[in-house]
Design a protein around this motif. Structure first.
Motif, PDB file in Angstrom:
ATOM      1  N   UNK A 133      10.978  27.189 -46.490  1.00 43.20           N
ATOM      2  CA  UNK A 133      10.789  27.162 -45.039  1.00 43.20           C
ATOM      3  C   UNK A 133      11.464  25.948 -44.406  1.00 43.20           C
ATOM      4  N   UNK A 134      11.469  24.822 -45.120  1.00 38.39           N
ATOM      5  CA  UNK A 134      12.138  23.628 -44.600  1.00 38.39           C
ATOM      6  C   UNK A 134      13.651  23.813 -44.597  1.00 38.39           C
ATOM      7  N   UNK A 135      14.161  24.528 -45.610  1.00 38.69           N
ATOM      8  CA  UNK A 135      15.602  24.757 -45.693  1.00 38.69           C
ATOM      9  C   UNK A 135      16.064  25.727 -44.610  1.00 38.69           C
ATOM     10  N   UNK A 136      15.240  26.745 -44.325  1.00 31.93           N
ATOM     11  CA  UNK A 136      15.618  27.782 -43.365  1.00 31.93           C
ATOM     12  C   UNK A 136      15.279  27.419 -41.923  1.00 31.93           C
ATOM     13  N   UNK A 137      14.638  26.289 -41.701  1.00 25.19           N
ATOM     14  CA  UNK A 137      14.272  25.901 -40.340  1.00 25.19           C
ATOM     15  C   UNK A 137      15.507  25.483 -39.552  1.00 25.19           C
ATOM     16  N   UNK A 138      15.347  25.421 -38.227  1.00 21.05           N
ATOM     17  CA  UNK A 138      16.465  25.043 -37.364  1.00 21.05           C
ATOM     18  C   UNK A 138      16.803  23.560 -37.458  1.00 21.05           C
ATOM     19  N   UNK A 139      15.823  22.737 -37.776  1.00 20.24           N
ATOM     20  CA  UNK A 139      16.041  21.299 -37.844  1.00 20.24           C
ATOM     21  C   UNK A 139      16.134  20.877 -39.316  1.00 20.24           C
ATOM     22  N   UNK A 140      17.357  20.724 -39.799  1.00 23.14           N
ATOM     23  CA  UNK A 140      17.587  20.323 -41.193  1.00 23.14           C
ATOM     24  C   UNK A 140      18.264  18.952 -41.273  1.00 23.14           C
ATOM     25  N   UNK A 141      18.144  18.186 -40.211  1.00 20.10           N
ATOM     26  CA  UNK A 141      18.846  16.896 -40.168  1.00 20.10           C
ATOM     27  C   UNK A 141      18.401  15.975 -41.297  1.00 20.10           C
ATOM     28  N   UNK A 142      17.094  15.917 -41.543  1.00 21.45           N
ATOM     29  CA  UNK A 142      16.588  15.027 -42.594  1.00 21.45           C
ATOM     30  C   UNK A 142      17.134  15.443 -43.957  1.00 21.45           C
ATOM     31  N   UNK A 143      17.191  16.727 -44.233  1.00 20.02           N
ATOM     32  CA  UNK A 143      17.724  17.209 -45.520  1.00 20.02           C
ATOM     33  C   UNK A 143      19.204  16.853 -45.650  1.00 20.02           C
ATOM     34  N   UNK A 144      19.971  17.062 -44.590  1.00 19.64           N
ATOM     35  CA  UNK A 144      21.409  16.750 -44.653  1.00 19.64           C
ATOM     36  C   UNK A 144      21.644  15.254 -44.841  1.00 19.64           C
ATOM     37  N   UNK A 145      20.803  14.431 -44.217  1.00 15.72           N
ATOM     38  CA  UNK A 145      20.954  12.984 -44.402  1.00 15.72           C
ATOM     39  C   UNK A 145      20.633  12.564 -45.832  1.00 15.72           C
ATOM     40  N   UNK A 146      19.643  13.213 -46.439  1.00 17.97           N
ATOM     41  CA  UNK A 146      19.335  12.916 -47.844  1.00 17.97           C
ATOM     42  C   UNK A 146      20.500  13.287 -48.749  1.00 17.97           C
ATOM     43  N   UNK A 147      21.075  14.462 -48.513  1.00 18.70           N
ATOM     44  CA  UNK A 147      22.235  14.889 -49.314  1.00 18.70           C
ATOM     45  C   UNK A 147      23.387  13.909 -49.129  1.00 18.70           C
ATOM     46  N   UNK A 148      23.633  13.505 -47.892  1.00 19.62           N
ATOM     47  CA  UNK A 148      24.720  12.554 -47.626  1.00 19.62           C
ATOM     48  C   UNK A 148      24.493  11.234 -48.358  1.00 19.62           C
ATOM     49  N   UNK A 149      23.266  10.721 -48.315  1.00 20.91           N
ATOM     50  CA  UNK A 149      22.994   9.426 -48.951  1.00 20.91           C
ATOM     51  C   UNK A 149      23.190   9.497 -50.465  1.00 20.91           C
ATOM     52  N   UNK A 150      22.740  10.599 -51.078  1.00 16.06           N
ATOM     53  CA  UNK A 150      22.926  10.747 -52.526  1.00 16.06           C
ATOM     54  C   UNK A 150      24.410  10.847 -52.863  1.00 16.06           C
ATOM     55  N   UNK A 151      25.152  11.661 -52.100  1.00 18.28           N
ATOM     56  CA  UNK A 151      26.584  11.823 -52.347  1.00 18.28           C
ATOM     57  C   UNK A 151      27.341  10.521 -52.094  1.00 18.28           C
ATOM     58  N   UNK A 152      26.932   9.786 -51.056  1.00 19.66           N
ATOM     59  CA  UNK A 152      27.580   8.506 -50.756  1.00 19.66           C
ATOM     60  C   UNK A 152      27.422   7.529 -51.931  1.00 19.66           C
ATOM     61  N   UNK A 153      26.207   7.492 -52.485  1.00 17.27           N
ATOM     62  CA  UNK A 153      25.958   6.576 -53.605  1.00 17.27           C
ATOM     63  C   UNK A 153      26.782   6.954 -54.836  1.00 17.27           C
ATOM     64  N   UNK A 154      26.855   8.271 -55.111  1.00 17.36           N
ATOM     65  CA  UNK A 154      27.614   8.718 -56.281  1.00 17.36           C
ATOM     66  C   UNK A 154      29.119   8.582 -56.079  1.00 17.36           C
ATOM     67  N   UNK A 155      29.600   8.847 -54.873  1.00 20.14           N
ATOM     68  CA  UNK A 155      31.036   8.821 -54.616  1.00 20.14           C
ATOM     69  C   UNK A 155      31.580   7.412 -54.474  1.00 20.14           C
ATOM     70  N   UNK A 156      30.712   6.423 -54.349  1.00 24.33           N
ATOM     71  CA  UNK A 156      31.186   5.045 -54.220  1.00 24.33           C
ATOM     72  C   UNK A 156      31.972   4.601 -55.449  1.00 24.33           C
ATOM     73  N   UNK A 157      31.608   5.181 -56.608  1.00 21.58           N
ATOM     74  CA  UNK A 157      32.334   4.838 -57.835  1.00 21.58           C
ATOM     75  C   UNK A 157      33.767   5.349 -57.806  1.00 21.58           C
ATOM     76  N   UNK A 158      34.064   6.299 -56.930  1.00 20.32           N
ATOM     77  CA  UNK A 158      35.417   6.835 -56.797  1.00 20.32           C
ATOM     78  C   UNK A 158      36.213   6.121 -55.712  1.00 20.32           C
ATOM     79  N   UNK A 159      35.610   5.133 -55.062  1.00 20.91           N
ATOM     80  CA  UNK A 159      36.282   4.479 -53.947  1.00 20.91           C
ATOM     81  C   UNK A 159      36.257   5.332 -52.690  1.00 20.91           C
ATOM     82  N   UNK A 160      35.298   6.237 -52.628  1.00 23.76           N
ATOM     83  CA  UNK A 160      35.195   7.186 -51.514  1.00 23.76           C
ATOM     84  C   UNK A 160      33.918   6.916 -50.738  1.00 23.76           C
ATOM     85  N   UNK A 161      33.987   7.061 -49.422  1.00 27.37           N
ATOM     86  CA  UNK A 161      32.811   6.973 -48.571  1.00 27.37           C
ATOM     87  C   UNK A 161      32.542   8.365 -47.989  1.00 27.37           C
TER      88      UNK A 161
END
Length: 296
Positions: A133-161
């Motif tokens: 229900x949280x995934x299918x809701x209209x407001x998914x900003x918090x979920x997208x920010x969590x995904x971004x933060x995890x990807x940002x941390x992992x991609x830092x090793x590649x020299x990528x932001x």
């Protein structure tokens, strides 16, 4: 003459060497100078740079914000309801040296593959920690920010932001859509039946209350009618008694006329009697009513 002929090729070679030692960096690029595959210098500012010909070479990477769209990915939220998710990411190379060390000669295409895997893992991790229900809701900003933060941390090793991540689609797998629609339809039908049942119950209560009120009002009206009728009859009897007391013969006369009027209604009365019947003889009829009717 021979000397002049030798100077021309030497000059051409020297010009070629001089030109090969110069490189330019566009404002939309980052450049690295490599010597035998090792990074010896980097240049991020636009302009002209120099390198050793034949020994050093230059590789350039895009310094702009780049886009990456992931392939459809099936995830399983906390309630075990499988979903298909697409994501869109915006990223940028912030450290060209680290980027080169991470991707080697693969360049940006190899980096996209690595970043795609990082995004998929981040999506699975975040989506697996919340209900569907949280995934299918209209407001998914918090979920997208969590995904971004995890990807940002992992991609830092590649020299990528990783600048931003957006979920472009969250839907049910095709094979589950029909069963889900049927379940939703059945749920709505059950809710509609419940509403109709509650409405019918409320309507029955209203009808019962109205019927009870009708009975009560009718009973009260009949009671009042009987009271009024009784009072009217009493008043009528009082008037009759008073009239009889004043003139008994006139009272008897009016009663006889009333009797005739009631018994001889037009079109509805038939009378079979003898000619000398008491009915047609008013004097005898009056005497039959009693001495009071005969007027003393």
């Amino acid at each position: 003459m021979m000397r002049a002929q030798l100077l021309i090729p030497v000059g051409v070679i020297a010009l070629g060497v001089a030109l090969s030692s110069v490189y330019t960096v566009d404002e939309r690029e980052k450049a690295l100078v490599l010597q035998f595959g090792e990074v010896v210098s980097s240049r991020t500012a636009p302009g002209i740079g120099f390198k050793i010909p034949l020994v050093q070479n230059v590789v350039k990477y895009d310094d702009r914000i780049l886009a990456l769209s992931t392939q459809p990915l099936e995830v399983t939220p906390l309630d075990d309801r499988r979903l298909v998710v697409d994501a869109f990411a915006r990223w940028r190379i912030i450290d060209a040296v680290k980027f080169r060390e991470a991707v080697g000669d693969g360049g940006e295409s190899f980096a996209k593959n690595r970043l795609d895997g990082i995004l998929n893992n981040a999506i699975r991790e975040v989506m697996g920690s919340v209900p569907s229900t949280a995934v299918l809701s209209n407001d998914r900003t918090a979920l997208m920010n969590q995904i971004r933060d995890i990807a940002k941390r992992e991609a830092n090793a590649l020299g990528i932001d990783v600048i931003d991540v957006r979920l472009t689609r969250t839907d049910l797998p095709e094979q589950n859509l029909q069963s889900t629609y049927e379940r939703m339809r059945a749920e709505r039908q059950r809710e509609a039946a419940d509403e109709r049942a509650r409405g019918g119950e409320a309507a029955q209560r209203v009808r019962a209350a109205a019927d009870r009120q009708v009975v009560e009002l009718t009973s009260e009206a009949r009671k009042q009618a009987e009271i009024v009728r009784g009072q009217a009859d009493a008043e009528r009897n009082r008037i009759y008694a008073e009239a009889y007391g004043k003139d008994a013969s006139f009272f008897a006369f009016t009663r006889a006329l009333q009797f005739y009027a009631e018994s001889l209604k037009p079109g509805s009365s038939s009378l079979v009697t003898e000619p000398d019947s008491l009915y047609f003889d008013y004097n005898r009829f009056m005497k039959s009513l009693g001495p009071e009717a005969d007027g003393n």
